[in-house]
Each structure stands twice: as structure tokens, then as C-alpha cells.
Motif scaffolding. Sequence first.
Motif, mmCIF file in Angstrom:
data_model
loop_
_atom_site.group_PDB
_atom_site.id
_atom_site.type_symbol
_atom_site.label_atom_id
_atom_site.label_comp_id
_atom_site.label_asym_id
_atom_site.label_seq_id
_atom_site.Cartn_x
_atom_site.Cartn_y
_atom_site.Cartn_z
ATOM 1 N N ALA A 125 -14.031 20.799 -1.961
ATOM 2 C CA ALA A 125 -14.698 20.576 -0.671
ATOM 3 C C ALA A 125 -13.673 20.406 0.447
ATOM 4 N N MET A 126 -12.575 19.711 0.148
ATOM 5 C CA MET A 126 -11.512 19.545 1.149
ATOM 6 C C MET A 126 -10.883 20.892 1.497
ATOM 7 N N GLY A 127 -10.798 21.781 0.506
ATOM 8 C CA GLY A 127 -10.243 23.103 0.751
ATOM 9 C C GLY A 127 -11.159 23.978 1.590
ATOM 10 N N ILE A 128 -12.470 23.796 1.427
ATOM 11 C CA ILE A 128 -13.432 24.602 2.188
ATOM 12 C C ILE A 128 -13.554 24.102 3.621
ATOM 13 N N TRP A 129 -13.628 22.775 3.783
ATOM 14 C CA TRP A 129 -13.826 22.192 5.117
ATOM 15 C C TRP A 129 -12.559 21.476 5.612
ATOM 16 N N THR A 130 -11.420 22.099 5.435
ATOM 17 C CA THR A 130 -10.142 21.491 5.824
ATOM 18 C C THR A 130 -10.076 21.181 7.311
ATOM 19 N N SER A 131 -10.688 21.999 8.136
ATOM 20 C CA SER A 131 -10.608 21.814 9.589
ATOM 21 C C SER A 131 -11.634 20.813 10.118
ATOM 22 N N THR A 132 -12.509 20.303 9.243
ATOM 23 C CA THR A 132 -13.507 19.314 9.668
ATOM 24 C C THR A 132 -12.982 17.918 9.328
ATOM 25 N N GLN A 133 -12.576 17.197 10.356
ATOM 26 C CA GLN A 133 -11.860 15.938 10.156
ATOM 27 C C GLN A 133 -12.649 14.925 9.334
ATOM 28 N N TRP A 134 -13.938 14.742 9.643
ATOM 29 C CA TRP A 134 -14.690 13.694 8.964
ATOM 30 C C TRP A 134 -14.856 14.000 7.473
ATOM 31 N N VAL A 135 -14.918 15.274 7.116
ATOM 32 C CA VAL A 135 -15.032 15.644 5.703
ATOM 33 C C VAL A 135 -13.764 15.253 4.951
ATOM 34 N N ILE A 136 -12.615 15.534 5.534
ATOM 35 C CA ILE A 136 -11.338 15.189 4.890
ATOM 36 C C ILE A 136 -11.210 13.681 4.729
ATOM 37 N N ILE A 137 -11.539 12.947 5.781
ATOM 38 C CA ILE A 137 -11.433 11.480 5.729
ATOM 39 C C ILE A 137 -12.368 10.909 4.664
ATOM 40 N N ALA A 138 -13.636 11.350 4.682
ATOM 41 C CA ALA A 138 -14.608 10.847 3.700
ATOM 42 C C ALA A 138 -14.211 11.229 2.282
ATOM 43 N N ALA A 139 -13.683 12.449 2.114
ATOM 44 C CA ALA A 139 -13.291 12.909 0.775
ATOM 45 C C ALA A 139 -12.128 12.097 0.232
ATOM 46 N N VAL A 140 -11.152 11.797 1.076
ATOM 47 C CA VAL A 140 -9.997 11.000 0.639
ATOM 48 C C VAL A 140 -10.444 9.622 0.184
ATOM 49 N N ILE A 141 -11.306 8.983 0.985
ATOM 50 C CA ILE A 141 -11.770 7.632 0.643
ATOM 51 C C ILE A 141 -12.591 7.655 -0.644
ATOM 52 N N PHE A 142 -13.527 8.606 -0.747
ATOM 53 C CA PHE A 142 -14.360 8.700 -1.950
ATOM 54 C C PHE A 142 -13.526 9.010 -3.192
ATOM 55 N N ALA A 143 -12.486 9.805 -3.014
ATOM 56 C CA ALA A 143 -11.620 10.143 -4.147
ATOM 57 C C ALA A 143 -10.990 8.899 -4.758
ATOM 58 N N GLY A 144 -10.808 7.851 -3.956
ATOM 59 C CA GLY A 144 -10.251 6.604 -4.484
ATOM 60 C C GLY A 144 -11.082 6.044 -5.620
ATOM 61 N N ALA A 145 -12.421 6.162 -5.513
ATOM 62 C CA ALA A 145 -13.303 5.667 -6.577
ATOM 63 C C ALA A 145 -13.101 6.459 -7.864
ATOM 64 N N LEU A 146 -13.015 7.774 -7.742
ATOM 65 C CA LEU A 146 -12.828 8.627 -8.912
ATOM 66 C C LEU A 146 -11.474 8.393 -9.557
ATOM 67 N N LEU A 147 -10.439 8.249 -8.728
ATOM 68 C CA LEU A 147 -9.087 8.058 -9.244
ATOM 69 C C LEU A 147 -8.921 6.681 -9.878
ATOM 70 N N GLY A 148 -9.593 5.671 -9.324
ATOM 71 C CA GLY A 148 -9.538 4.345 -9.927
ATOM 72 C C GLY A 148 -10.113 4.342 -11.329
ATOM 73 N N ASN A 149 -11.285 4.968 -11.480
ATOM 74 C CA ASN A 149 -11.884 5.088 -12.813
ATOM 75 C C ASN A 149 -10.974 5.856 -13.766
ATOM 76 N N ASN A 150 -10.492 7.000 -13.316
ATOM 77 C CA ASN A 150 -9.700 7.851 -14.201
ATOM 78 C C ASN A 150 -8.388 7.199 -14.603
ATOM 79 N N ASN A 151 -7.729 6.524 -13.666
ATOM 80 C CA ASN A 151 -6.442 5.903 -13.994
ATOM 81 C C ASN A 151 -6.589 4.871 -15.108
ATOM 82 N N THR A 152 -7.625 4.038 -15.024
ATOM 83 C CA THR A 152 -7.857 3.047 -16.076
ATOM 84 C C THR A 152 -8.210 3.716 -17.396
ATOM 85 N N LEU A 153 -9.060 4.731 -17.340
ATOM 86 C CA LEU A 153 -9.501 5.410 -18.558
ATOM 87 C C LEU A 153 -8.348 6.121 -19.261
ATOM 88 N N ILE A 154 -7.533 6.849 -18.502
ATOM 89 C CA ILE A 154 -6.468 7.619 -19.144
ATOM 90 C C ILE A 154 -5.337 6.707 -19.616
#
Length: 426
Positions: A319-348
Motif C-alpha cells: 500500500a505504501m508503494g502504491i500511494w507513496t505520494s499520499t502523505q497521510w497513507v504513508i504516515i498511517a501505514a508506518v504507525i500501523f506497521a508498528g503493531a504488526l512488527l511488535g507481534n512478529n518480533n516477539t513471535l520470531i
Amino acid sequence: MASTIIKQQAAQAAPGKTGTKPQESPSLLRQPRAVWAVVFACIIAFMGLGLVDPILPAIAHKLNASASQVTLLFTSYNAVMAVAMLITGVLSSKLGMKGTLLTGIVIIAVFAALGGASNGIWPLIGLRGGWGLGNALFVATSLTAIVTLSKSGTAKAIILYEAAIGVGISVGPLLGGELGSISWRGPFLGVAGLMVIAFIGLLILMPSAKKTPVLPGARTAAASKPRVSLLDPFRTLKHRSILVLGIGACLYNFGFITLMAYSPFVMGLDEHGLGYVFLGWGVLLALTSVFMAPKLQRKFGTVKSMCAMLFLFGLVLLAMGIWTSTQWVIIAAVIFAGALLGNNNTLITTAVMNAAPVERSTASAAYSFLRFLGAAVAPYLAGKLSEWYNPHVPFIVGAGFVILAVVFILLNRNYVKHVDNAASAH
């Protein structure tokens, strides 16, 4: 065999007569003083990682550097970390856990301070490599120290470790944004100062090896531990479980580091704005690593949950690659990615600690060597892809590598399915 060892340690940690009511699992927060000393140092150390992130565009501007040159700050850092992971076991066996942690902190402080005093992008890239050496010593040993010294079992110890990382990473960007608004040198000098605090805290709070309270099972294992060799991490990779998780993490880190090192260049925010975005990212990372990852693990299993988080992260990067020029999408994606990365880091991390019947420090070193190889290539590749093609391509390529990690783990699932049984022993 890993499951058997963990069950034995659990039995030793909760002694009692056969047939008696089993004791409740020790609380996550009831830890020896040595564990809290290492956790405190982890928070300070990982604040250093987040401190630098908000100033990447400022460094490019002030030092007349391209995006690909600035991303080399991550490449040199992770490349040195990858190689240094191979020697952490030998150094730790000679210096002890406390000595290795203190040595790592000193190296970080020295190279961070020198980085803050540098006047060119290439000297700064070289100094970041030195910083990576110190971080390798600290990261590999801190995880082993917390898991070994904890009274609450491996799973909860890993949650505590990931929580410390999350707190450090979440607070770091905020402080980095404030210091970076004064000067790009501020965060580098700030890291050096924080490392001094971590050094003093660890020196005072963490007992020496002879006084450190270790679980009976851990003490027995230490006494019978064979002589540490530089070849041990390579021998560990003969265990297919460690190899599969390491290669999977190598591929996943292409996406993870692309988000960290490249996204600041397309958000169009100043140091303050980037600091707040990565603050939100880090807060979600910390919360999910502590509260959500264990629930996912219990309900769906480690491997299934890990693959699900990686697949969702791949979609976020796409999604970040498709809407790279849309600022709010990049910001929201980065923040939301924190939730996914937190789960994955503990699991792996849990999966790696339970994957093979070898010393935890050796398993961690072998896994981290592969993991940081991906983290070393990704940032420079992201910068060059942006220059060669357009700003969308780095995120799309990162997404492809993350999805490839999911496919690779699933194709080799038979080699890692036992980590769920090992985790259930806790």
C-alpha cells in the motif's frame, strides 16, 4: 529436545512433591535485580536507534548527501552487526555477560560521540559501523542475559525484552526529533550521553557473575557448557529450524529496514513530525509485543501467527508503494506497521529461542547473523531503487521480500513446527 529442556527448567523453577497443586506461573514483573538492570540498559540502548531516524533527511541536506548515501548509515551499522554476531559468543565467554554488556555500551558511546563531531557523510558512515559493533555485543548478550536470569520462563522473559525494545524505540524518536531540531548532531551526542547513564546503571545494578541469581537449570547448563568456538554459530546453522528462521528473518528485514530507513524521505515532515510518527510506531510495537503477541501465540500457534503478521506487513508495504505520494497513507501505514512488527518480533524471537537444542546465545548469534545481512542490504538498495526508478519501487520490492519470507517459512514448516510445542511448555 528443546521442549524437554524447557520442561525440566520449569519443574526446577517450581519444586514440590508429586501430586501437589502446581504453583502459579511467576509474574512477568517479579524479576531479579539483575534482569531489571539489563532491561533498563536495553531501553536506553534502543532509544539510540530511534534517536537517529527523524534526522535522516536533515543529514542529507546538511552534508549534501543523496538518499542512498544516507541510508548507508543503516547499511554499515547492520553489516558490522551481522559479522560481529559471530564473535559475541567467544567474547561473552571470556568477559562474562556483565563485562560484554558494559563493553558494548562503551563502544556505542564512543562512536556515537565521534559521529556527532564528524563533518562528512563518509566518516559518519564508517563511525556508524563502529556503533554497530557495540550494538552487536550488547544486543546478543542482553537477550541471553534476560532469558537466562529471568524467573518467569523463556516466553515471559522474551516479552520483557521486546517491551524494553519497544519503550526505547518509541521514546527515542521523540527525543531525537527535539534534539534534531536544534542540530543533526544532537541525537548522536544524545546517544552518547544516554549510554553513559546505561553504563552507570548496569555497573551498579547488575551483580557480578558469582553473585548473579540464576535458576538451578540455568546454572547446571552453564557449568556443563562446552568451550565456545568461533565456528559454533556456523555449526548451529546445521539445525534446519535455525536456518529457516534466520533466512526468513533476512527476507523480512528487507521490508522492515526499508520502512525505517527510507520512509522518512517520502513523508515530507520535519524532525518534530518524524519524531511523533515514529513515536506512534514504537508505542504500538511495545504494546503488541507485550499484550497481543502472547495471545496470538496461545490461540493460533507461533508459526501461524508469525506468518499472518508478516503477510499483513507485506500488504502494508505494498500500500505504501502504491500511494507513496499520499502523505497521510504513508504516515498511517508506518504507525500501523508498528503493531504488526511488535507481534512478529516477539513471535520470531520466541521461535528462535525454542528452535534448536543449543545454547541460547549461540542460537541467537547464528540467527542474528542472517537477520542483519538482510538489514544491511535493504537500506542502500531502497535508496538506489528510488534513484534508478521512482519513490514507489523501494516499498514494492520490500513487500515482495516480506511475502517471500512467508512463503519460505511455510514451505519449510516441518522444520519449525516443534517451536509451538516448546512454547506451550511455559
